[in-house]
Scaffold this active site. Structure first.
Site, PDB file in Angstrom:
ATOM      1  N   ARG A 134       0.841  -1.186   0.000  1.00 44.76           N
ATOM      2  CA  ARG A 134       0.000   0.000   0.000  1.00 44.76           C
ATOM      3  C   ARG A 134       0.880   1.240   0.000  1.00 44.76           C
ATOM      4  NH1 ARG A 134      -3.183  -3.346  -0.951  1.00 44.76           N
ATOM      5  NH2 ARG A 134      -5.177  -3.798   0.059  1.00 44.76           N
ATOM      6  N   GLU A 135       0.449   2.256  -0.750  1.00 46.25           N
ATOM      7  CA  GLU A 135       1.094   3.563  -0.675  1.00 46.25           C
ATOM      8  C   GLU A 135       0.417   4.331   0.459  1.00 46.25           C
ATOM      9  OE1 GLU A 135      -0.190   2.466  -3.704  1.00 46.25           O
ATOM     10  OE2 GLU A 135       1.768   1.713  -4.370  1.00 46.25           O
TER      11      GLU A 135
ATOM     12  N   GLY B 263      -7.687   5.267   4.985  1.00 43.47           N
ATOM     13  CA  GLY B 263      -7.420   4.231   3.991  1.00 43.47           C
ATOM     14  C   GLY B 263      -6.092   4.426   3.283  1.00 43.47           C
TER      15      GLY B 263
ATOM     16  N   GLU C 256      -2.946  30.013  14.309  1.00 37.99           N
ATOM     17  CA  GLU C 256      -3.670  30.074  13.039  1.00 37.99           C
ATOM     18  C   GLU C 256      -4.842  31.053  13.102  1.00 37.99           C
ATOM     19  OE1 GLU C 256      -2.913  28.799  10.116  1.00 37.99           O
ATOM     20  OE2 GLU C 256      -1.181  27.648  10.790  1.00 37.99           O
TER      21      GLU C 256
ATOM     22  N   GLU D 162      -4.886  33.682  10.160  1.00 41.13           N
ATOM     23  CA  GLU D 162      -5.913  33.519   9.139  1.00 41.13           C
ATOM     24  C   GLU D 162      -7.106  34.453   9.301  1.00 41.13           C
ATOM     25  OE1 GLU D 162      -7.108  29.444   8.700  1.00 41.13           O
ATOM     26  OE2 GLU D 162      -5.119  28.819   8.003  1.00 41.13           O
TER      27      GLU D 162
ATOM     28  N   GLU E 160       3.868  31.942   2.665  1.00 36.04           N
ATOM     29  CA  GLU E 160       3.299  30.605   2.484  1.00 36.04           C
ATOM     30  C   GLU E 160       2.265  30.586   1.363  1.00 36.04           C
ATOM     31  OE1 GLU E 160       1.908  28.999   6.196  1.00 36.04           O
ATOM     32  OE2 GLU E 160       3.848  29.314   7.181  1.00 36.04           O
TER      33      GLU E 160
ATOM     34  N   GLU F  13      -2.896  11.491   8.099  1.00 37.92           N
ATOM     35  CA  GLU F  13      -3.327  12.782   8.633  1.00 37.92           C
ATOM     36  C   GLU F  13      -4.420  12.641   9.693  1.00 37.92           C
ATOM     37  OE1 GLU F  13      -4.906  17.193   7.241  1.00 37.92           O
ATOM     38  OE2 GLU F  13      -4.917  15.558   5.806  1.00 37.92           O
TER      39      GLU F  13
ATOM     40  N   ALA G  21      -7.599  26.563  10.361  1.00 37.26           N
ATOM     41  CA  ALA G  21      -6.855  25.317  10.559  1.00 37.26           C
ATOM     42  C   ALA G  21      -5.419  25.458  10.086  1.00 37.26           C
ATOM     43  CB  ALA G  21      -7.546  24.168   9.816  1.00 37.26           C
TER      44      ALA G  21
ATOM     45  N   SER H 193      -8.508  10.515   6.327  1.00 46.10           N
ATOM     46  CA  SER H 193      -8.733   9.498   5.296  1.00 46.10           C
ATOM     47  C   SER H 193      -7.819   8.301   5.573  1.00 46.10           C
ATOM     48  CB  SER H 193      -8.444  10.096   3.912  1.00 46.10           C
ATOM     49  OG  SER H 193      -8.736   9.171   2.898  1.00 46.10           O
TER      50      SER H 193
END
Length: 198
Positions: free
Chosen positions: A42-43, A126, A103, A107, A153, A130, A87, A124
């Site tokens: 898996r990657e 799968g 932040e 922001e 940035e 993160e 975020a 995620s």
């Protein structure tokens, strides 16, 4: 229930290292039968840890959202400028709470003194490492407006102050279509009547 001891990493090969990194893993894991799986490859996208803030003005029942360009939404057929919670990625040596305080100022020009932890989740799992730690803070949104972000940035972030009901309506209609913001606003919808202790 199985845990990390029921996984064997047999090999890890770096595929890419830039702003993000990606590794190719060969592993096996316990099956529900009690046997071991065959080796699988898996990657894994190494994104790191992020933190987000639901900036909520209790007195006026409003939320502070930010709008910015997001590359991942460019092929969506809709605008790649998304409405989001404040975020950012957690820098080495900094806590998640310190990150949202930093932040909020970068922001949205908000000075946050106290925030409350809400929850943590995998974005995620799968194919990515993160995680996001989500916080809520009570803010005064009266004079919150403008464009913010760090030029170094490449940030160009516009602030929006909207009623809680309108923000949640945007979740229901799909105008807000990113996980962090949906989760934060759903949490607020479930909890605002209880007199949030923030």
């Amino acid at each position: 229930m199985y845990d990390i001891n029921d996984v064997e990493i047999m090999a890890s090969k770096p595929l890419y290292k830039g702003f993000f990194k990606c590794n190719k893993l060969t592993l096996r894991h316990k099956l529900f039968s009690g046997e071991w799986s065959q080796p699988i490859q898996r990657e894994c996208f190494e994104r790191g840890k992020a933190a987000a803030l639901l900036a909520y003005d209790k007195a006026h029942d409003k939320v502070v959202l930010v709008e910015q360009f997001r590359l991942g939404a460019i092929d969506s057929g809709r605008s790649p400028w998304l409405l989001e919670l404040i975020a950012g990625m957690i820098d080495e040596g900094q806590s998640a709470e310190q990150t949202v305080i930093r932040e909020a100022y970068e922001e949205a020009g908000l000075v946050i003194e106290n925030c409350q932890f809400m929850l943590s989740y995998y974005v995620s799992p799968g194919g990515s490492t993160e995680t996001v730690d989500l916080f809520v803070a009570n803010v005064d949104s009266t004079d919150v407006q403008g464009v913010f972000g760090l030029a170094g940035e490449g940030e160009d972030i516009r602030v929006h102050v909207v009623s809680r009901t309108e923000a949640y309506e945007w979740v229901k209609t799909g105008k807000i279509n990113n996980g962090i913001t949906i989760i934060g606003l759903q949490w607020l919808e479930l909890n605002h009547k209880e007199g949030l202790n923030i």
